[in-house]
Design an enzyme around this catalytic site. Sequence first.
Site, PDB file in Angstrom:
ATOM      1  N   VAL A 299       0.832  -1.207   0.000  1.00 24.52           N
ATOM      2  CA  VAL A 299       0.000   0.000   0.000  1.00 24.52           C
ATOM      3  C   VAL A 299       0.863   1.253   0.000  1.00 24.52           C
ATOM      4  O   VAL A 299       0.698   2.152  -0.825  1.00 24.52           O
ATOM      5  CB  VAL A 299      -0.941   0.018   1.225  1.00 24.52           C
TER       6      VAL A 299
ATOM      7  N   ASP B 101      10.447   3.224   6.488  1.00 27.72           N
ATOM      8  CA  ASP B 101      10.097   1.857   6.865  1.00 27.72           C
ATOM      9  C   ASP B 101      11.093   1.391   7.918  1.00 27.72           C
ATOM     10  O   ASP B 101      12.277   1.727   7.841  1.00 27.72           O
ATOM     11  CB  ASP B 101      10.141   0.932   5.646  1.00 27.72           C
TER      12      ASP B 101
ATOM     13  N   THR C  40      -2.665  -3.898   9.418  1.00 28.80           N
ATOM     14  CA  THR C  40      -3.534  -4.077  10.587  1.00 28.80           C
ATOM     15  C   THR C  40      -4.038  -5.520  10.564  1.00 28.80           C
ATOM     16  O   THR C  40      -5.144  -5.796  10.080  1.00 28.80           O
ATOM     17  CB  THR C  40      -4.719  -3.092  10.566  1.00 28.80           C
TER      18      THR C  40
ATOM     19  N   THR D 239      -6.504  -0.121   7.386  1.00 25.71           N
ATOM     20  CA  THR D 239      -7.891  -0.523   7.606  1.00 25.71           C
ATOM     21  C   THR D 239      -8.145  -0.776   9.088  1.00 25.71           C
ATOM     22  O   THR D 239      -7.449  -1.574   9.717  1.00 25.71           O
ATOM     23  CB  THR D 239      -8.214  -1.797   6.808  1.00 25.71           C
TER      24      THR D 239
ATOM     25  N   CYS E  28      -7.191  -8.547   3.504  1.00 31.71           N
ATOM     26  CA  CYS E  28      -8.333  -7.633   3.337  1.00 31.71           C
ATOM     27  C   CYS E  28      -9.625  -8.368   3.656  1.00 31.71           C
ATOM     28  O   CYS E  28     -10.156  -8.266   4.741  1.00 31.71           O
ATOM     29  CB  CYS E  28      -8.361  -7.080   1.907  1.00 31.71           C
TER      30      CYS E  28
ATOM     31  N   ARG F 240       0.851 -13.960   3.098  1.00 33.26           N
ATOM     32  CA  ARG F 240       0.208 -13.642   4.377  1.00 33.26           C
ATOM     33  C   ARG F 240      -1.256 -14.064   4.383  1.00 33.26           C
ATOM     34  O   ARG F 240      -2.007 -13.741   3.486  1.00 33.26           O
ATOM     35  CB  ARG F 240       0.329 -12.144   4.677  1.00 33.26           C
TER      36      ARG F 240
END
Length: 431
Positions: free
Chosen positions: A21, A39, A89, A124, A264, A335
Amino acid sequence: MIYNKLLNGEAKLAVIGLGYVGLPIALEFAKKIKVIGFDINAKRVEMMRNNIDPSNELEASAFEGADIHFTADLDELREANFFVVAVPTPIDESNLPNLSPLISASTTVGKVLKKGDYVVFESTVYPGCTEEDCIPVLEEVSGLKFESDFKVGYSPERINPGDKVHTLQSVVKVVSGCSQESLEEIAKTYELVVDAGVHRAASIKVAEAAKIIENTQRDVNIALINELSIIFNRLGINTYDVLNAAGTKWNFLKFQPGLVGGHCIGVDPYYLTHKAKQAGYHAKVINSGRYVNDSMGFYIGKQTVKKIIAMGRNIMDARILVMGATFKEDVSDIRNSKVIDVIRELESFSCKVDVVDPHASSEEMLEEYGVSIMKEPGKDYDAVILAVNHKEYQTYTEDDFKALLKEQKGVFVDVKGIYKGKINDLIYWSL
């Protein structure tokens, strides 16, 4: 005004978290204004300095013409005045929100926050998280006062890994701010890079809620189709034949069955159900959908075992090849991949499982799941499971699959049904 300062070079924008993202956002802004890409992973930072995307989503050409400085040094963040937080998240082992990365990023920003600065969160979250969890951290660490000293907004990411059509520039961006003035400043800033324009949400909570229901809606719809596929399997009906027939009606929603993983659709609904529970409501439909989708990997594994036993072969001696390990096709991200559930179910029956994937890292798979990825498949398998429809697998013929199977006979499990009607000699099954 922060927008004008960004335009004339008096201020810099910083992106915190340079994953799938954050990096595209940082690079797009860097074609218009000065950007700091931050980062905490120094190894990833070094790769980006050499025009390499660690997520394997962007080509080296995406870095061209970008006025960006990549760093893992907190002190260099002090030069920024507009912070975009784009960290993961995830959920924990109990399917509860894990805000650790977000709180850590908020702490980082708080250490360098100055009067007049802006902070926009893209991660999110559940409605209320920005104001209830993040802003208090910013205030405590910085010693500054929210609204009077610094402004905060929320603009949920809509990046779709592997999708070259629905990009940052081409998808409407939802933005929100803590006041009308901050909303306009944030909106104008994002309009620099989003050609499709922005939608000004009524509040930060509205923007948070909008994001989380986008994926929750998809999750529930896919769960319905997954449940229907289980029912149709028992009735001896092909799910895709049913969907093709039903799809001729103008208002039928064309969702398909499959493994629902990733970070997501397979994660976001848990953030909403968590917040709903705090508000005193048990989300029945959403939780039921999550249960169905989280069970599909085990269901596929069991159906494969049944087919092998039906052939008269000893399941404890069975060798099975799983093709694809990532959470979706044509990406390298493993992931929350639900393919691991298929593998675990097969292993619970003492099957020997080999895994291949042209995109996934064997090192990452081993570290994350304790599963190695073979460079090349072996032979004499009892079953082949096409779990992820990578483009490399879509050109296979039935003979290619037969060559992998013992005596060129066995079970072919086509999870997403892309070989429907093309398999004649093998025992074929799909959702």
